[in-house]
Design an enzyme around this catalytic site. Structure first.
Site, mmCIF file in Angstrom:
data_model
loop_
_atom_site.group_PDB
_atom_site.id
_atom_site.type_symbol
_atom_site.label_atom_id
_atom_site.label_comp_id
_atom_site.label_asym_id
_atom_site.label_seq_id
_atom_site.Cartn_x
_atom_site.Cartn_y
_atom_site.Cartn_z
ATOM 1 N N ASP A 1 86.802 21.580 -15.333
ATOM 2 C CA ASP A 1 85.777 20.578 -15.662
ATOM 3 C C ASP A 1 86.155 19.201 -15.114
ATOM 4 O O ASP A 1 87.339 18.888 -14.978
ATOM 5 C CB ASP A 1 85.629 20.531 -17.191
ATOM 6 C CG ASP A 1 84.343 19.838 -17.622
ATOM 7 O OD1 ASP A 1 83.480 19.567 -16.752
ATOM 8 O OD2 ASP A 1 84.201 19.566 -18.827
ATOM 9 N N GLY B 1 82.205 16.199 -11.545
ATOM 10 C CA GLY B 1 81.168 15.161 -11.440
ATOM 11 C C GLY B 1 81.752 13.787 -11.711
ATOM 12 O O GLY B 1 81.506 12.827 -10.970
ATOM 13 N N ARG B 2 82.571 13.685 -12.781
ATOM 14 C CA ARG B 2 83.170 12.384 -13.129
ATOM 15 C C ARG B 2 84.164 11.923 -12.062
ATOM 16 O O ARG B 2 84.236 10.744 -11.734
ATOM 17 C CB ARG B 2 83.866 12.477 -14.501
ATOM 18 C CG ARG B 2 82.913 12.217 -15.651
ATOM 19 C CD ARG B 2 83.468 12.710 -16.957
ATOM 20 N NE ARG B 2 83.412 14.163 -17.032
ATOM 21 C CZ ARG B 2 84.085 14.876 -17.948
ATOM 22 N NH1 ARG B 2 84.858 14.268 -18.812
ATOM 23 N NH2 ARG B 2 83.965 16.186 -17.970
ATOM 24 N N HIS C 1 82.668 18.740 -6.563
ATOM 25 C CA HIS C 1 82.748 20.208 -6.544
ATOM 26 C C HIS C 1 83.511 20.682 -5.303
ATOM 27 O O HIS C 1 84.296 21.629 -5.360
ATOM 28 C CB HIS C 1 81.344 20.827 -6.558
ATOM 29 C CG HIS C 1 80.574 20.505 -7.816
ATOM 30 N ND1 HIS C 1 81.133 20.606 -9.066
ATOM 31 C CD2 HIS C 1 79.295 20.090 -8.012
ATOM 32 C CE1 HIS C 1 80.233 20.265 -9.980
ATOM 33 N NE2 HIS C 1 79.113 19.942 -9.367
ATOM 34 N N THR D 1 75.927 30.396 -17.164
ATOM 35 C CA THR D 1 74.491 30.709 -17.290
ATOM 36 C C THR D 1 73.709 29.441 -17.634
ATOM 37 O O THR D 1 72.495 29.393 -17.442
ATOM 38 C CB THR D 1 74.256 31.785 -18.378
ATOM 39 O OG1 THR D 1 75.061 31.467 -19.524
ATOM 40 C CG2 THR D 1 74.614 33.175 -17.901
ATOM 41 N N LEU E 1 97.859 39.640 -8.195
ATOM 42 C CA LEU E 1 97.046 38.822 -9.107
ATOM 43 C C LEU E 1 95.561 39.195 -9.060
ATOM 44 O O LEU E 1 94.995 39.366 -7.978
ATOM 45 C CB LEU E 1 97.193 37.346 -8.705
ATOM 46 C CG LEU E 1 96.322 36.355 -9.476
ATOM 47 C CD1 LEU E 1 96.956 36.010 -10.817
ATOM 48 C CD2 LEU E 1 96.091 35.081 -8.679
ATOM 49 N N LEU F 1 84.529 25.137 -25.818
ATOM 50 C CA LEU F 1 84.613 26.368 -25.017
ATOM 51 C C LEU F 1 83.420 26.579 -24.093
ATOM 52 O O LEU F 1 83.498 27.383 -23.156
ATOM 53 C CB LEU F 1 84.765 27.591 -25.932
ATOM 54 C CG LEU F 1 86.116 27.699 -26.650
ATOM 55 C CD1 LEU F 1 86.150 28.927 -27.534
ATOM 56 C CD2 LEU F 1 87.255 27.765 -25.636
HETATM 57 C C1 FPP Z 1 82.293 21.406 -14.141
HETATM 58 O O1 FPP Z 1 82.407 20.062 -13.763
HETATM 59 C C2 FPP Z 1 82.471 22.229 -12.980
HETATM 60 C C3 FPP Z 1 81.562 23.133 -12.514
HETATM 61 C C4 FPP Z 1 80.276 23.378 -13.173
HETATM 62 C C5 FPP Z 1 81.808 23.884 -11.288
HETATM 63 C C6 FPP Z 1 83.210 24.281 -11.053
HETATM 64 C C7 FPP Z 1 83.337 24.796 -9.694
HETATM 65 C C8 FPP Z 1 84.385 24.600 -8.903
HETATM 66 C C9 FPP Z 1 85.592 23.856 -9.328
HETATM 67 C C10 FPP Z 1 84.438 25.169 -7.548
HETATM 68 C C11 FPP Z 1 84.021 26.619 -7.525
HETATM 69 C C12 FPP Z 1 84.497 27.256 -6.322
HETATM 70 C C13 FPP Z 1 84.457 28.568 -6.097
HETATM 71 C C14 FPP Z 1 85.123 29.079 -4.911
HETATM 72 C C15 FPP Z 1 83.771 29.505 -6.961
HETATM 73 P P1 FPP Z 1 81.177 19.096 -14.003
HETATM 74 O O2 FPP Z 1 80.339 19.109 -12.793
HETATM 75 O O3 FPP Z 1 80.454 19.479 -15.252
HETATM 76 O O4 FPP Z 1 81.906 17.728 -14.186
HETATM 77 P P2 FPP Z 1 81.443 16.528 -15.121
HETATM 78 O O5 FPP Z 1 81.554 17.048 -16.534
HETATM 79 O O6 FPP Z 1 82.459 15.480 -14.818
HETATM 80 O O7 FPP Z 1 80.057 16.158 -14.741
#
Ligand code: FPP
Length: 256
Positions: free
Chosen positions: A36, A39-40, A53, A82, A147, A211
Site C-alpha cells: 500500500d 498513490g501517496r 504503481h 475486487t 518459491l 486488512l
Molecule cells: C495500493 O496503493 C496499491 C495497489 C492498489 C496496487 C499495488 C500494485 C503494485 C504494487 C504493482 C503490481 C504489480 C504486479 C506485477 C502485479 P494505493 O494506490 O491505494 O496507494 P494510496 O493508498 O497511497 O493511494
C-alpha cells in the site's frame, strides 16, 4: 472422509529436518503483503498516481529475490482487489497492465530462479491481456519447485469465502459431503489457497492498519507487521526487519 480432502490435508504437512539451523527454521514459510501507499508516494513527489504503481512494481522483484534467498516458501502479494474496480478507469487500466509489464521482463528470471507463479482471484472481468500474461507465467513455471509467488489479482476474501460456501452447499446437496464434514479444515480446502499453508506473517505498508478484505480466513493466526513506509520505498532491509520482528514473537495459537 473425502479422498480429495485427505490428500489436501496430507500435503500440508512439512516436517522440519533436525539438522536445519534454528534461524532457518524460524523463517516464515508464507509471507503475505498488502503493498500500500503507491498513490501517496507519487503525490508526495508531485507525480501522477500511476507513477507510484510503476515504482511499486519495481519493488516486487527485489522482495521476490530476497524471499527466495531466505527460504520463504510462499509470497502472496495483493496486487488488485475486487474493490479496486472503483478507481478511475485510467488507473484500473494501468494497474491491469502491470502484470504483463512485470512478467515480460521478469518471467525468464523467475523460470531460472525456480519460482512458481500462481494466480489467486476471480478470472471473470480480467482483461484478456492480463489473463494471458499471468496464465503463461503460471503454465511455464508450474514444474518449478522453489518459491511460490502468489499474485492476488481481482481478489477479495469475502468473494472467495462466498464462492467456497456455494461449492460446499452444492456438494452437500449432491451427497458428496454431509454437514458433519464441515469444519475449518474442510472450508480451507475449498478456498483459492487450498494448496497453500496459511500465512505466518502479514506485512502492510503505508501506515494503514486494516486488512482490506485480504485473506481474512487464512490470516486467523498470522503475525501482523505494519510499517509507515510507502510500498515504493519498501526495501529488502525492511523485509528483513519484518522477519526479525516475526522471529521474536511467541505464537501460541490460542494456547498458553
Ligand atoms: C495500493 O496503493 C496499491 C495497489 C492498489 C496496487 C499495488 C500494485 C503494485 C504494487 C504493482 C503490481 C504489480 C504486479 C506485477 C502485479 P494505493 O494506490 O491505494 O496507494 P494510496 O493508498 O497511497 O493511494
Amino acid at each position: 472422509m473425502l479422498e480429495k480432502f485427505s490428500k489436501w490435508k496430507a500435503s500440508k504437512e512439512s516436517p522440519a529436518s533436525p539438522s536445519t539451523p534454528i534461524e532457518q527454521m524460524k523463517v516464515p514459510k508464507h509471507v503475505a503483503i498488502i503493498m500500500d501507499g503507491n498513490g501517496r508516494w507519487a503525490k508526495n513527489k508531485g507525480l501522477p498516481r500511476v507513477a507510484g504503481h510503476r515504482e511499486g512494481m519495481k519493488v516486487i522483484n527485489k522482495i521476490v529475490r530476497k524471499a527466495n534467498e531466505l527460504g520463504v516458501e510462499v509470497l502472496s502479494l495483493y496486487a488488485f482487489s475486487t474493490e479496486n474496480w472503483k478507481r478511475p478507469k485510467t488507473e484500473v487500466d494501468f494497474l491491469l497492465r502491470l502484470p504483463e509489464r512485470f512478467l515480460s521482463i521478469e518471467l525468464p528470471k523467475l523460470i531460472e530462479e525456480n519460482v512458481q507463479v500462481r494466480l489467486m482471484g476471480s478470472t471473470e472481468n480480467l482483461p484478456d491481456h492480463t489473463l494471458k500474461a499471468v496464465t503463461k507465467a503460471v503454465e511455464s513455471t508450474k514444474n518449478n519447485t522453489g518459491l511460490i509467488l502468489n499474485f492476488a489479482l481481482n481478489y477479495g476474501s469475502r468473494y472467495e469465502i462466498s464462492e467456497a460456501v456455494k461449492r460446499i452447499a452444492r456438494d452437500v446437496e449432491a451427497g458428496v459431503l454431509s454437514d458433519a464434514d464441515i469444519d475449518d479444515e474442510l472450508i480451507s480446502s475449498y478456498l483459492m489457497t487450498s494448496e497453500l499453508r496459511d500465512p505466518d506473517l502479514l506485512i502492510r505498508t503505508s501506515g494503514e492498519i486494516r486488512l482490506s478484505n485480504f485473506m481474512l480466513w487464512q490470516l486467523a493466526y498470522s503475525e501482523f507487521w505494519f510499517t509507515d513506509i510507502l510500498w515504493p520505498d519498501f526495501s529488502e532491509e525492511h523485509f528483513i526487519e519484518a522477519i526479525r520482528v516475526y522471529q521474536n514473537r511467541g505464537r501460541r495459537y490460542g494456547g498458553v
